[in-house]
Write a protein that holds these residues in place. Sequence first.
Motif, PDB file in Angstrom:
ATOM      1  N   HIS A 238       0.822  -1.206   0.000  1.00 17.26           N
ATOM      2  CA  HIS A 238       0.000   0.000   0.000  1.00 17.26           C
ATOM      3  C   HIS A 238       0.858   1.260   0.000  1.00 17.26           C
ATOM      4  O   HIS A 238       0.542   2.248  -0.681  1.00 17.26           O
ATOM      5  N   THR A 243      -1.481   5.765  -6.364  1.00 20.18           N
ATOM      6  CA  THR A 243      -2.785   5.990  -5.736  1.00 20.18           C
ATOM      7  C   THR A 243      -3.874   5.103  -6.326  1.00 20.18           C
ATOM      8  O   THR A 243      -4.657   4.491  -5.595  1.00 20.18           O
ATOM      9  N   SER A 246      -3.513   1.625  -5.054  1.00 20.53           N
ATOM     10  CA  SER A 246      -3.886   1.535  -3.639  1.00 20.53           C
ATOM     11  C   SER A 246      -5.400   1.504  -3.471  1.00 20.53           C
ATOM     12  O   SER A 246      -5.935   0.725  -2.671  1.00 20.53           O
ATOM     13  N   LYS A 302       0.148   6.594   4.736  1.00 18.29           N
ATOM     14  CA  LYS A 302      -0.331   5.457   3.967  1.00 18.29           C
ATOM     15  C   LYS A 302      -0.172   4.155   4.750  1.00 18.29           C
ATOM     16  O   LYS A 302      -1.016   3.268   4.657  1.00 18.29           O
ATOM     17  N   PHE A 346      -7.147   6.653   0.765  1.00 16.62           N
ATOM     18  CA  PHE A 346      -5.941   6.504  -0.047  1.00 16.62           C
ATOM     19  C   PHE A 346      -5.879   7.575  -1.136  1.00 16.62           C
ATOM     20  O   PHE A 346      -4.783   8.016  -1.517  1.00 16.62           O
TER      21      PHE A 346
END
Length: 494
Positions: A238, A243, A246, A302, A346
């Motif tokens: 992750h 992005t 994720s 994150k 995220f």
Amino acid sequence: MMTLYGLVLLPLLGAAVAWLTGRASPRAPWPVAVATLVLLAALLAYITWAVPAEGGPWLAHVSAPWIPALGITLRCDMDGLSLVLLWLTVVLSFPCVLLASRDIADTPGTFHALLLATIAGVDGVFIATDLFLFFFFWELMLVPLYVLITVWGHEDRTRAAFKFFLFTQGSGLLMLLSILGLVFVHQHQTGILTFDYFALATTHLSPVLAMGLMLGFFVAFAVKLPVVPLHVWLPDTHTQAPTAASVLLAGVLLKTGGYGLIRFVVLLFPDAAARFAPVALALGALGILYGAWLSLVQDDIKRLIAYSSVSHLGFVLLGVFSASPLGMTGAVVQMVAHGLSTGALFVIAGALQDRLHTRDMRRMGGLWPALPHLSSVGLVFAIASLGLPGLGNFVGEFLVLLATWRISPPIAILGAAGLVLSALYALTMVGRAFLGPPPGDGWPALPDFGVRHMAVLGAAMALLLALGLYPQPVLDLSLPAPLPHSALPWGPRP
């Protein structure tokens, strides 16, 4: 109903067109990807509302021969559980494409082609009822995601992608061995070689053999969910993923683990699953507390969100193994709510990294005056993640804890303690990132969320609010269709 095949073929076709147009113009793949998702949503809406159900709990069915000599068919079936997760996949695919401008500066055609191929694999996982076909789609969704992370990820992307691939492929091989074992036992008993889910469900297994085969499936799905201690690939993946990857990983791919536990563990091996339930419940409680505790000590935003996923998806494990319709529907609602809230978080974390060039919350603070739109939606999704009443996460966690209390009050108490920790880390994240004094002399002018981001995240807020205030449509659909031999106490739908 041939339209079921379209759920897989349409994104594959879109992937091919995006790749080809990307060779001609770097601007062409983006509208191709958006158009593909619009058509996919229209097709799913047509299947949902315009096509008559096949009858019974299964809403649609299609089958065609593939490799007759090995008993392999292109069989797909859809029930309410599949339908809910297919809609979640479509909804979360839009932010992956619409908000991925940073990730596609280079070779956008390849990026969108890999993204759509991953979506095709996920759709196939949710509808395949031939076990060989299911395994094929299980592998299909992993390979393009691995490439996305390796090529478009962050500074330590190669190691994170390799760890992701190693864990998922290794556990997938265990599942393949269990599939082959079940197929060969069924052939020995009946003389028929088949990978058909419904035929294999009638296989008579000894308690020891059933437990062994069930554990092969369980490990594969536990890695993907993820279940502690098989979660170690998740935080790095992750953190290093772009992005869009994720969002897709947290919002959709992790849910294939929960889906597999329901469809291929609890339903296919009900007696073995019932014997294994105390272990699964203990692992669920451990994951809730472990993930929440590690979220509290993270500086990387994150990684904090990644560990929070480990914690929140522990409730899915509790609900699946509660052996009750209440817990099962709670687990599905939790998967949907987690996909919406964590996917949005995220997006926000990726936007912060793009603007500040850091994920370290020690270098943040005081962002609310500089980025009021981003900060306000960050607060909304943080409180959704901690389970605020009125939002979807609360419904899923409440139903799971209620079902768990009926079979194991101590496990339910441990799960509730995890919710206390979730409030601490969620509010700590908000305080460190958006409130308090800014570092140094304050922030320069930063680009805030514009119309596109606010529209996408506003839609996610609306869906979470609708799920929290009126969850009944999802509850009505989410209970999986039982197999004819199943002795599980599904009972009436809640």
